[in-house]
Write an enzyme that holds these catalytic residues in place. Structure first.
Site, PDB file in Angstrom:
ATOM      1  N   LYS A  67       7.468  -8.857   0.672  1.00  0.00           N
ATOM      2  CA  LYS A  67       6.911 -10.095   1.217  1.00  0.00           C
ATOM      3  C   LYS A  67       5.446 -10.171   0.810  1.00  0.00           C
ATOM      4  O   LYS A  67       4.709  -9.197   0.934  1.00  0.00           O
ATOM      5  CB  LYS A  67       7.025 -10.143   2.736  1.00  0.00           C
ATOM      6  CG  LYS A  67       6.614 -11.500   3.318  1.00  0.00           C
ATOM      7  CD  LYS A  67       6.832 -11.571   4.802  1.00  0.00           C
ATOM      8  CE  LYS A  67       5.802 -10.738   5.544  1.00  0.00           C
ATOM      9  NZ  LYS A  67       5.941 -10.829   7.000  1.00  0.00           N
ATOM     10  N   SER A 300       1.930  -3.712  17.536  1.00  0.00           N
ATOM     11  CA  SER A 300       2.638  -3.940  16.279  1.00  0.00           C
ATOM     12  C   SER A 300       1.653  -4.394  15.207  1.00  0.00           C
ATOM     13  O   SER A 300       0.780  -5.226  15.468  1.00  0.00           O
ATOM     14  CB  SER A 300       3.711  -5.010  16.471  1.00  0.00           C
ATOM     15  OG  SER A 300       4.266  -5.400  15.233  1.00  0.00           O
TER      16      SER A 300
END
Length: 329
Positions: A67, A300
């Site tokens: 990505k 995260s």
């Protein structure tokens, strides 16, 4: 090769499905069945931007991918996404590119799902009120995920631009009307901090976005926005108060998560304060919340394994439904 737009992707993937895909990603990582190099981060100083390349190979689903995601905060003033991205999905058995899809929507879905996973397994079951910081591109899916995993009565929204927060809240009340939660913009987060059960930060801030002295016992915190050593959304007081801290990847967070790196470097906490990776909580190797008064935190920085597993799910469903545009190079 299948080309999938954001509109195609919206037709095939629900947030509940994204949450299940991210669970698989975290478990796969915990079991060592994937290759996830640290992202390559290139700074475009002239435009206050960053371009990140995130590769991964996931043995369990037999897909690989990369990505390319950029973070350009000033894009919001140009009417453009502040986090544009493109996902390239590769067949793990042949090395051939299967699909190119909108990485911006993919990022929003899998990042929202990451908070959804953590909130589902860590927040108090009776959680009724949440507070969301930030109304940018990530905000809607963060909110969606919270609504999917808890029966919330009210979600407060804070943004440094109060008018933007009001507009977002109005739109989200219409979008998520079926969930029964009231979405309310707040001008001062300190007015509601002491009463909320869940806090989610989704900003690009380099300084804490809330007062850690005001959080209550039993709160669950999702730290989602900060992804470099200099960025810090979560105040050190909240990190220090946390009874359990889970991360998506210990290696990645120790390299990239300012929310943890900064207090560690200051000596406020040490690395042993981190309970471990959330995938090991999902596999039963680590304990979760053990009391209603525990403060839990999930940090995260985002992992390519999440992108690959979620993209693979989208690709397979799109094939079944005949969505997207096939091209030959």
């Amino acid at each position: 090769m299948l080309i999938l737009s954001a509109e195609d992707m919206k037709k095939v993937l629900t947030m509940n499905e994204a949450i299940e895909a991210v669970k698989i990603a975290y478990i796969t990582l915990a079991q060592g069945n994937c290759v996830v190099p640290l992202r390559t981060n290139i700074t475009a100083k002239k435009y206050n931007g960053q371009i990140l390349f995130m590769p991964s190979y996931v043995e369990g689903v037999d897909f690989a991918g990369v990505k390319i995601v950029s973070v350009y905060p000033e894009n919001i003033n140009k009417g453009l996404p502040s986090v544009p991205a493109t996902m390239i999905l590769v067949d793990g058995s042949t090395g051939i590119v299967n699909a190119i899809m909108d990485g911006t929507y993919l990022t929003r879905m899998r990042t929202g799902a990451a908070s959804g996973v953590a909130t589902e397994i860590l927040a108090r079951k009776d959680a009724k009120k949440a507070l969301l910081f930030g109304t940018g591109g990530q905000a809607q899916t963060q909110l969606w995920a919270l609504l999917c995993v808890r029966k919330l009565e009210e979600v407060y929204v804070f943004d440094i631009d109060f008018n933007r927060a009001k507009q977002f809240a109005e739109k989200m009340n219409d979008t998520f009307n079926d969930y029964g939660a009231k979405i309310t913009a707040v001008e001062n987060s300190e007015d509601v901090l002491p009463e909320v059960d869940i806090i989610t930060t989704a900003t690009t801030s380099k300084k804490p976005v809330f007062n850690g002295n005001l959080i209550k016992k039993g709160v669950h915190i999702n730290g989602i926005g900060a992804y470099t050593p200099e960025m810090q959304e979560i105040p050190e007081e909240a990190v220090l108060k946390a009874d359990k801290i889970y991360v998506d990847s210990l290696e990645a967070c120790m390299a990239e998560a300012g929310d943890l790196i900064i207090p560690i470097n200051k000596g406020v906490i040490n690395k042993e304060k981190i309970t471990g990776e959330i995938g090991k909580l999902l596999t039963g190797e680590l304990p979760g919340r053990t009391s209603e008064s525990e403060i839990t935190m999930f940090k995260s920085v985002g992992l390519a394994v999440q992108d690959v597993v979620t993209a693979a799910k989208i690709y397979e469903k799109a094939l079944e439904l005949g969505l997207g545009k096939n091209i030959t190079l």
